[in-house]
Design an enzyme around this catalytic site. Structure first.
Site, PDB file in Angstrom:
ATOM      1  N   ARG B 330       0.824  -1.205   0.000  1.00 16.74           N
ATOM      2  CA  ARG B 330       0.000   0.000   0.000  1.00 16.74           C
ATOM      3  C   ARG B 330       0.863   1.262   0.000  1.00 16.74           C
ATOM      4  O   ARG B 330       0.504   2.277  -0.589  1.00 16.74           O
ATOM      5  CB  ARG B 330      -0.967  -0.011   1.189  1.00 16.74           C
ATOM      6  CG  ARG B 330      -2.079   1.009   1.089  1.00 16.74           C
ATOM      7  CD  ARG B 330      -3.240   0.710   2.036  1.00 16.74           C
ATOM      8  NE  ARG B 330      -4.246  -0.128   1.406  1.00 16.74           N
ATOM      9  CZ  ARG B 330      -5.361   0.329   0.825  1.00 16.74           C
ATOM     10  NH1 ARG B 330      -5.626   1.619   0.796  1.00 16.74           N
ATOM     11  NH2 ARG B 330      -6.232  -0.497   0.292  1.00 16.74           N
ATOM     12  N   GLU B 733      -9.736   5.908   6.783  1.00 19.73           N
ATOM     13  CA  GLU B 733      -8.305   6.175   6.673  1.00 19.73           C
ATOM     14  C   GLU B 733      -7.925   7.457   5.930  1.00 19.73           C
ATOM     15  O   GLU B 733      -6.975   8.132   6.332  1.00 19.73           O
ATOM     16  CB  GLU B 733      -7.615   4.989   5.975  1.00 19.73           C
ATOM     17  CG  GLU B 733      -7.686   3.704   6.762  1.00 19.73           C
ATOM     18  CD  GLU B 733      -7.311   2.508   5.900  1.00 19.73           C
ATOM     19  OE1 GLU B 733      -8.045   2.197   4.944  1.00 19.73           O
ATOM     20  OE2 GLU B 733      -6.274   1.901   6.163  1.00 19.73           O
TER      21      GLU B 733
END
Lengths: 499, 782
Positions: B330, B733
């Site tokens: 990520r 997030e």
């Protein structure tokens, strides 16, 4: 004076909880209020987040008889995780379960939190409710935002970012008032026993809470090995985190004379009883010396300031305690007592080495004597830490400088965080005294500082940072107090004291 | 206090006031939270015979475990039993991806704090006291530890093989670029600091069954971990979680060691066992956000446009893989953040160190990756003497060109230009830039700084198969509704949003809907509530179930009245048929009597996703969430202390299901990310490897005073172009990256010390010490 105190009579701890008289005996004296609430009273609203008084999830409110407080009862929010249960003797305990008027309704502080979306995971919420409830009782209308933030600085929230909680703390004052009626509480507390609490029979495992100075002195003389307990804001951690055994515990919190804060007869100073709370002591100091306000607010969170004592901070003698540097700069003296005998010593000679002081066996700290600055004497105190609130100093600096006709005639410069004890910077003082208060002198003093201290590197700061900041704080003091164009607090600090 | 937020919430509420979705509704447990009446696992009444477990931790960072004096430990006061690795009937492993995570140390200890034994007592305090004495009852032959990730990298000591993502021809583009810059960026880790610590309570059930109450974001994984530890099958193990006191990623994989220890002990002793580590032990045992070191070389043109970027990322993984591989994946996928990078190559190295095994934390590597490009652009702008905002704008992804990510996904929903334009205007950025310059010109001690940073964040699990969810909706014959889904409630308001979607889909009021505890015996094979996907996945699954019930009810009503089904309706708790109204209760009872199934399952699998892990190419994300923020700070050049004076945030949550909850997520993430960028510093002892910042007394998350006094948070008016739940966007997030603007505002203020001619070597977190160091460096070179 008899060698042993009056024959003790053992009795359980008496306190009020949920409107009922609780008489608790048979538990270890270091059982915390939180352990009792969750494990014995089955009131699980108050949470354990850290067990060291830093997160506030366990915040409860303790009502204590206090002639000076409105209605005769003082309400303090404290951390239940580090308060030992026997310290509740003669008091009333309030938790998140107690503030709603009925089971189906909410108190304005609770209602405001719901309306403002002030809870997410909810684990910190009961603690916030109790700090807000205490704040609500103490004010008729919403204090300014900075004061709200200070009032809540002992409560950590990891979800909301605080904005909705601060909104709630403001908005709770808008609803119809719902204030605790303290008169019946005062009455009920007055009916509790006022004798010395002696909990436990086995020597070395007792909790003793004398109710007068004379009695305390007798116990202290008789039990020189006993651990003196004040706010437990440090000793609570010895038990919770280090599993230390405390031996006999001698509690100062029930001695009215030790909690007194009294102006000197000549008006030239202040006598602060060793068991006066940090909040009361700092409030009294800052009232006279507004330059101390910033350090007062940053010293610790309100629950720690209300439980902890100035005497505890001084006697504990931690190198990172924030009171000693200030008291050193003010030229404070200590009254130490053994039995009926007292002696007066300057604080500057009290600390011998890391966590070692001049107290003799059987002796205890009775009061801290603080002379007010004389005309021409300037006082400044600064704290530097990673976080503004509720953090331990990387460096704490305090300055007491007397300038006459442009020349420094007396200097007391003291630091915390720079050595094994808080202490004065002798070479800095030497570089100042007798010299004009000007840029050249400041530079000499800054250079001298490097010879005064060799600080440690640790998790809070490196040696280099401590040295650099300690020197820079001399400059800050100079900029604020220089004769030509002195700079205002908000020009030299991001968190200026409101002077 | 915050008019903007209220106004934003109100406007959005009014737009959709006719349905349960789109409205600001309080968290479903808010009234319980404030009353102290919302039970967490430690609040559940303890069953008779319950034992408490405490873990004995390795006192060294690396060593051979020679002997444990179990008898000695058992003789300590109150100790009922001591569990070691030998007592684990199944597999001694609780690793989520790679099986390198022993539950209890066996043979070798890998970090200071690793659980070696579990001590059981009827009294938790006695268990803790005994466990704390492990060092006196264990023999360990010390081995040299590797404590520094760069040292591990130099020794090529990794938890998983290095990763590589590339596009274009970086060497050529670098060689041809008018300007090149290279440097190193140091970015610290972060502790989740969930207020409720880890906890599991295991209760033995009949026929080898085990019920585990576990504070976890991943009940299914806990079910599997416990089953493996016990040598059983998944159907023997039931994991339940009503709510967590915060998770933030820390209870995704790392709740497993506590669940497994509790279950193993409960099985061995056939008694309920509660495993609740103290806060310090929680810090010492579990991992957190990976700290990263980025080494970069970039080429750029005179406008500051990046032409090529070559980046090495080294993360501190700790002793085991845990989720470090997908975290690095990520990070690589978010190095682009909001920017078109024509030529890019990124190598990710997952360094193995003898420290806690780092794990998920809100953003999951994405923030670490994006921070690098923001740092680089900030540097490029200063070297060119341009406002960093202009350089950022010059690099933004385009709408129809310059819109392909380095991993090959086309950015189809870009709103960056519009969003940033609106924020530049509403925050008065340009005028404030002038004001900041004017202030700095006359302020010798205090300096101000200003910065705007954007966010683009990909939504979906990179691993495609995790993007699925299930739910059960029960309509009882009195008209009340119970929902169960596979997501977990950790404070984010997932249950509230799911209930809103069920009410909205059925056409009934929210008050009818109750959400029950997450339970592996109800919905099977769930994914972690992670990657911001909780509402997207579970909201869709629950809406699917509700839709099936709605259709059955409408079909029943149409048939009963002999009218076409498209002429009947159900809205606001009332069905309409033939111009008549029927209450929801009557409709439900009528359907029940007619033997219509009033409960349903629902399922959802996110469409369009594909990802090749080997080439690191594909479409890993269903869509992107966007945002931007402007921060203004004041820095003290004598001490390095700082204060955030004002923060403006504009964030894209698509069409909001619940604006108040979404704003709560945005603000909370902002302050949490700000803590990571500033005061939250992790310090390990340089030789012993002991984590020195292991409690709130030493690890400093923000307090109320750190919340900017002027904090203006707004939601960007938008709808998800993809068919997401209610056309909303995930919000957990992405906003964590917003407070990068705080860090770069601080860097800007430091830069002012040298009249913006010197690049401040500022590391993150920007503690007072880091800031003063950077100031001193700027002064030295100015």
């Amino acid at each position: 004076m008899p060698d042993t105190p009056i024959t003790p009579t053992e009795r359980p701890v008496h306190f009020l909880h949920r409107g009922q008289l609780q008489q608790v005996g048979g538990l270890p004296p270091t059982t915390t209020v939180l352990q009792w609430l969750r494990g014995h009273a089955h009131c699980t609203g108050s949470k354990e987040g850290c067990a060291e008084g830093d997160c506030g999830a366990c915040t409860v409110v303790v009502a204590t008889p206090d002639a000076q407080a409105p209605g005769g009862v003082r309400l303090d929010n404290v951390n239940a995780c580090i308060q030992f249960l026997p310290t509740l003797d003669g008091k009333a305990l309030y938790t998140v379960e107690d503030v709603a008027p009925t089971p189906d309704t909410l108190h304005p502080c609770q209602q405001a939190l719901v309306q403002c979306h002030g809870s997410q995971c909810g684990f910190c919420t009961p603690g916030f409710v109790m700090s807000m409830w205490q704040l609500y009782q103490a004010h008729d209308q919403a204090p300014p935002r900075e004061a709200l933030a200070d009032a809540l600085s002992g409560n950590l929230c990891r979800c909301t970012g605080y904005r909705p909680i601060l909104d709630a703390a403001q908005q709770m004052f808008d609803a119809p008032r719902q204030v605790l009626d303290t008169a019946p509480v005062a009455q009920a507390l007055a009916a509790l026993p006022d004798s010395t609490l002696v909990l436990g029979r086995e020597p070395g495992q007792r909790f003793i809470a004398p109710r007068s100075l004379a009695e305390f002195a007798q116990w202290r003389a008789a039990l020189p090995e006993a651990r003196i307990l004040a706010g437990a804001t440090d000793i609570g951690l010895w038990v919770n985190k280090q599993f230390r055994t405390l031996g006999d515990i001698l509690y100062v919190g029930q001695v009215p004379e030790l909690r007194a804060i009294t102006p000197w007869a000549d008006g030239k100073g202040l006598s602060i009883g060793a068991a006066a709370s940090l909040e009361a002591a700092w409030s009294a100091l800052a009232e006279r010396l507004p330059a101390l306000k910033e350090l007062w607010l940053r010293f610790a969170s309100p629950p720690v300031r209300r439980a902890g004592t100035l005497g505890g901070n001084v006697a504990n003698g931690s190198p990172i305690g924030d009171a000693p540097p200030v008291l050193l700069a003010l030229g404070a003296e200590l009254v130490l007592r053994h039995g009926e005998h007292t002696r007066r010593v300057p604080l500057s000679g009290f600390y011998l080495d890391y966590m070692k002081n001049d107290l003799q066996p059987g002796e205890f700290l009775q009061s801290i004597e603080v002379p007010w600055p004389t005309a021409g004497q300037m006082v400044r105190a600064y704290k530097v830490s990673k976080r503004r609130d509720s953090d331990i100093s990387a460096v704490c600096a305090a300055f007491g400088l007397t300038v006459e006709h442009g020349v420094i005639t007396e200097a007391r410069v003291a630091y915390g965080g720079m050595a094994a004890t808080a202490r004065r910077a002798a070479l800095v003082e030497q570089a100042l005294v007798g010299h004009p208060w000007n840029e050249a002198t400041v530079q000499r003093a800054q250079a001298a500082l490097a010879q005064d201290f060799t600080p440690l590197s640790d998790l809070r700061a490196s040696q280099g940072y401590r040295q650099q900041v300690a020197a820079n704080l001399i400059r800050r003091c100079w900029l604020e107090t220089r004769p030509q164009a002195p700079m205002a607090g908000d020009q030299v600090e991001v968190w200026p004291a409101v002077v | 206090m915050n008019q903007t937020v209220d106004a934003g919430v109100k406007a959005l509420s009014q737009a959709t006031a006719s349905t349960a979705a789109g409205q600001s509704r309080p968290h479903e447990s808010a009234h319980l939270h404030v009353a102290g009446a919302a039970p967490y696992i430690d609040d559940l009444p303890e069953l008779q015979g319950t034992l408490h477990a405490a873990l004995g931790l390795s006192p060294v960072a690396h060593g051979r475990l020679l002997h444990i004096d179990v008898a000695g430990l058992k003789a300590l006061p109150g100790v009922v039993d001591v569990i070691t690795a030998a007592d684990i009937p199944g597999t001694n492993d609780c690793g989520p991806v790679i099986h390198d995570d022993p539950i209890l140390a066996d043979g070798v200890v890998h970090y200071l704090g690793q659980p070696v034994v579990a001590v059981l007592s009827h009294d938790r305090e006695l268990a803790r006291r005994a466990a704390a004495r492990l060092k006196d009852f264990v023999q360990i032959e010390p081995l040299p530890p590797v404590l520094d990730p760069l040292q591990a990298h130099a020794q090529q000591q990794y938890v998983v093989p290095p990763m590589h993502m590339a596009r274009g021809d970086v060497p050529t583009a670098l060689a041809q670029a008018p300007h090149t810059v290279q440097g190193r960026i140091e970015l610290g880790g972060q502790e989740q600091f969930y207020l409720e610590g880890q906890i599991s309570y295991a209760v033995p059930k009949e026929n080898r069954g085990m019920l585990v109450h576990c504070s976890t974001q991943h009940p299914s994984e806990m079910q599997h971990a416990v089953a493996h530890a016990l040598g059983l099958h998944a159907h023997h193990v039931q994991v339940e979680c009503r709510r967590m006191g915060g998770g933030f990623g820390g209870k995704e994989s790392q709740s497993a060691v506590f669940a497994c220890v509790a279950a193993v002990a409960a099985r061995k002793l056939n008694r309920p066992v509660k495993m609740r580590p103290d806060r310090d032990d929680d810090f010492m045992i579990t991992g957190r956000r990976h700290c990263f070191v980025h080494d970069y070389t970039v080429g750029h043109d005179a406008e500051g446009r990046l032409l090529a970027a070559d980046v090495d990322m080294v993360s501190r993984c700790g002793y085991s893989a845990d989720l470090s591989a997908p975290v690095m994946g990520r990070a690589l996928c978010h190095f682009d953040n909001a920017y078109w990078l024509p030529n890019v190559q990124i190598d990710g190295f997952c360094a193995r160190t003898n420290t806690q095994s780092n794990t998920a934390f809100r953003g999951f590597g994405g923030p670490q990756g994006a921070f690098a490009v923001e740092y680089i652009l900030d540097t490029v702008a200063r070297r060119l003497g341009r406002d960093a905002l202009d350089v950022r704008m010059a690099n933004l992804y385009g709408q129809h060109e310059r819109n392909v990510t380095p991993y090959g996904q086309v950015v189809e929903d870009n709103v960056l230009q519009a969003l940033i334009g609106q924020l530049v205007h509403s925050s008065d950025y340009r005028a404030r830039r002038e004001a900041v310059n004017a202030f700095n010109a006359t302020s010798p001690v205090l300096k101000k700084g200003l910065a705007l940073t954007p966010v683009k964040f990909g939504i979906s699990f990179n691993l495609v198969h995790l993007n699925q969810a299930g739910a059960l909706v029960h309509v009882y014959n009195d008209g009340s509704i119970l929902v169960n889904h596979g997501g977990t409630e950790m404070g984010q308001g997932l249950n509230t949003k799911v209930a809103q979607m069920v009410a909205h889909t059925l056409g009934v009021s929210l008050e009818r809907v109750r959400v029950s505890a997450t339970d592996t015996s109800k919905v099977a094979n769930t994914s972690a509530t992670a990657a911001s996907t909780g509402s997207d996945l579970n909201g869709k699954a629950a809406a699917d179930a509700a839709q099936q019930i709605r259709q059955r009810l409408l079909a029943h009503l149409a048939a009963k009245h002999q009218v076409p089904v498209d002429t009947v309706d159900l809205a606001h708790d009332v069905a309409t048929v033939n111009g008549q109204t029927v209450s929801f209760e009557d409709l439900v009872m009528s359907a029940y009597v007619a033997r219509v199934q009033l409960w349903s399952d629902g399922f959802y699998a996110t469409p369009k996703l594909h990802w090749d892990r080997n080439t690191m190419q594909g479409r890993p994300f269903y869509y992107f969430a966007y945002g931007a923020s402007v921060s203004e700070v004041l820095v003290d050049t004598l001490t390095g202390e700082h204060k955030v004076l004002r923060a403006d945030v504009l964030h894209d949550v698509g069409r909001s299901i619940n604006p108040a909850l979404d704003i709560g997520q945005v603000e909370g993430a902002f302050i949490q990310g700000m803590g990571w960028m500033t005061t939250e510093e992790l310090v390990w002892h340089p030789t012993s490897g002991k984590l020195l910042t292991h409690a709130p007394s030493t690890y400093k998350i923000p307090t109320a005073s750190d919340c900017p006094a002027d904090f203006r948070v707004n939601l960007f008016t938008n709808e998800n172009v993809e068919d997401s739940v209610y056309r909303s966007k995930a919000v957990g997030e992405p906003p964590l990256l917003l407070p990068f603007s705080v860090f770069f505002a601080i860097r800007d203020a430091i830069s002012a010390v040298g009249q913006h001619r010197v690049d401040p070597p500022l590391r993150a977190p920007a503690t007072a010490e880091a800031i003063l160091e950077a100031i001193t460096a700027v002064q030295a070179s100015a």
